[in-house]
Enzyme design. Structure first.
Site: not given
Ligand code: NAD
Length: 422
Positions: A112
């Protein structure tokens, strides 16, 4: 075992280690392997200057890259841009990547990375400079055969394109396989953008089937409206579910009759927020978790469901789109209350699975159709779900413990086979 105080020792790291310790005790893991798995194999911390658009202003920012385990092949894991990024968080996330890849049978160890910034306070040009400089700082650690980053919180396809370009400039030729989650035009995979959300919803469908809940009409609540949450909400609606509330960092909107997710997406793209979407009530990010629903999908950040609020959740299924949204105390309460938890290392594994497809396609320079990607993803997710459910039923345990058991066992077996050098 009690952990010595180490550089990465933070509450989030302790949660990841506590989950490992519980699993290790249950499966009788070899103590030597157990000890090794509690810490990262490699960790790099860098600080570097970033010139702001106001030319005379230069910020110093911190960047991280952690590789938890090099036994299984190259390492793999996202890059996060967030104010809370630190060595402990990055290490915990790298450990979860190890179990996730092992659980899904992918030939990667966990990694990561991240940069400690609030990306919303930087312009696009500044983000490009941050990304290119960060890539240069970690360049010796990454590569298609070494460690392959992908998008995570606060980063996206464009970030991956800048990393790929910076890396390729340094190597003197195009190296698309250095990152996944790239734009299609430079070697990305069809279906990657939606893969994590699609994987979450595949698990939700399987969980509904297992519990005898009809997905049509099921009430779904999603915290986080980004790459994972936004896609999960859209697919939920396409499957006939009723998405009753969604939120982003600024708060959320609720309509018990169901939101029109596509209209909400257009509105969000235009206004950069969800609150005030016409015809809905506003909810906070804390309140949204406690709304009555059939399926709750936390898809924003870690540590949202804790011992404090777990007793008030009103969902039947909790599908973890985010990494580490639930703490250990909450896990216990949810188990007692009979909430069916689909753990992060299973629920959100669709992203790394299609990242693996992308890496394979880049290596072969032979690209698959979107239908091929989605069909393979869904069948791998369904198989993983059923395998984990099978272990949970056989061992009389919950899905998190069962998923961890499968992941940790695979890693332990690989370590035992490879032995200790020298
Ligand atoms: P992203 O940046 O595309 O979206 C994140 C969302 O969460 C946005 O809508 C943002 O406004 C909101 N957010 C951010 N901080 C916040 C807070 N403090 N309280 C409430 N909402 C909040 O990110 P993503 O890629 O969708 O990732 C989201 C989660 O999923 C993370 O935990 C990430 O590790 C996990 N994840 C992502 C992927 C991927 O392929 N992108 C894969 C596995 C896991």
């Amino acid at each position: 075992m009690t952990a010595p105080k180490l550089e990465w020792d933070t509450p989030m790291y302790r949660l990841a280690v506590a989950q490992l310790d519980q699993t290790a005790a249950q499966i009788g893991l070899d103590e030597n392997i157990w000890e090794r798995l509690r810490t990262p194999q490699r960790a790099l911390v860098v600080s570097f200057p970033v010139r702001r658009d106001n030319y005379d202003e230069v910020d110093t920012v911190f960047g991280y890259r952690v590789q938890h385990l090099l036994t299984m092949g190259p390492t793999k894991g996202g890059i996060r841009y967030d104010e809370d990024v630190d060595l402990g968080e990055t290490t915990a996330l790298s450990m979860w990547m190890t179990w996730k890849c092992a659980l899904m049978g992918l030939p990667f160890g966990g990694a990561k990375g991240g940069v400690r910034i609030d990306p919303r306070t930087y312009s696009e040009k500044e983000l490009q400079r941050i990304t290119r400089r960060y890539t240069s700082e970690i360049i010796d650690m990454i590569g298609p055969d070494r460690d392959i980053p992908a998008p995570d919180l606060g980063t996206n396809e464009q970030t991956m394109a800048w990393i790929m370009d910076t890396y390729s400039q340094q190597k003197g030729h195009s190296v698309p396989g250095v990152v996944t989650g790239k734009p299609i035009e430079i070697g990305g995979s069809l279906g990657r953008r939606e893969a994590t959300g699609r994987g979450v919803m595949t698990c939700v469908s399987e969980a509904c089937r297992h519990l005898g809940i009809a997905i049509e009409g099921a009430r779904v609540v999603v915290q986080g409206f980004g790459q994972v949450g936004g896609t999960a909400a859209r697919i939920a609606q396409d499957l006939g579910a009723r998405v009753v509330a969604v939120s982003d960092v600024g708060g959320g909107v609720h309509d018990p009759n169901g939101l029109d997710v596509r209209r909400l997406e257009s509105w969000h793209a235009e206004h950069r927020k969800l609150v005030d979407f016409p015809g809905t009530e506003c909810v906070s990010n804390a309140e949204i978790l406690e709304l009555p629903c059939d399926v709750l999908i936390p898809a924003a950040i870690q540590n949202q469901i804790t011992g404090e609020n777990a007793g008030r959740l009103q969902c039947r299924i909790l599908a973890e789109g985010a990494n580490g949204p639930t703490d250990l105390a909450a896990d216990r309460i949810l188990r007692e209350r009979g909430v069916f938890v689909v753990p992060d290392i299973l629920a959100n594994a669709g992203g790394v699975t299609v990242s693996y497809f992308e890496w394979v396609q880049d290596a072969q320079q032979y690209f698959w159709s979107e239908e091929e990607v989605n069909t393979r993803l869904i069948s791998i997710m369904q198989r993983a779900f059923r395998d984990v459910l099978g272990v949970a039923e056989a061992q009389g345990t919950d899905l998190r413990t069962a998923a961890m058991m499968r992941g940790v066992r695979r890693v332990a077996e690989a370590k035992r086979r490879r032995g200790v050098f020298p």
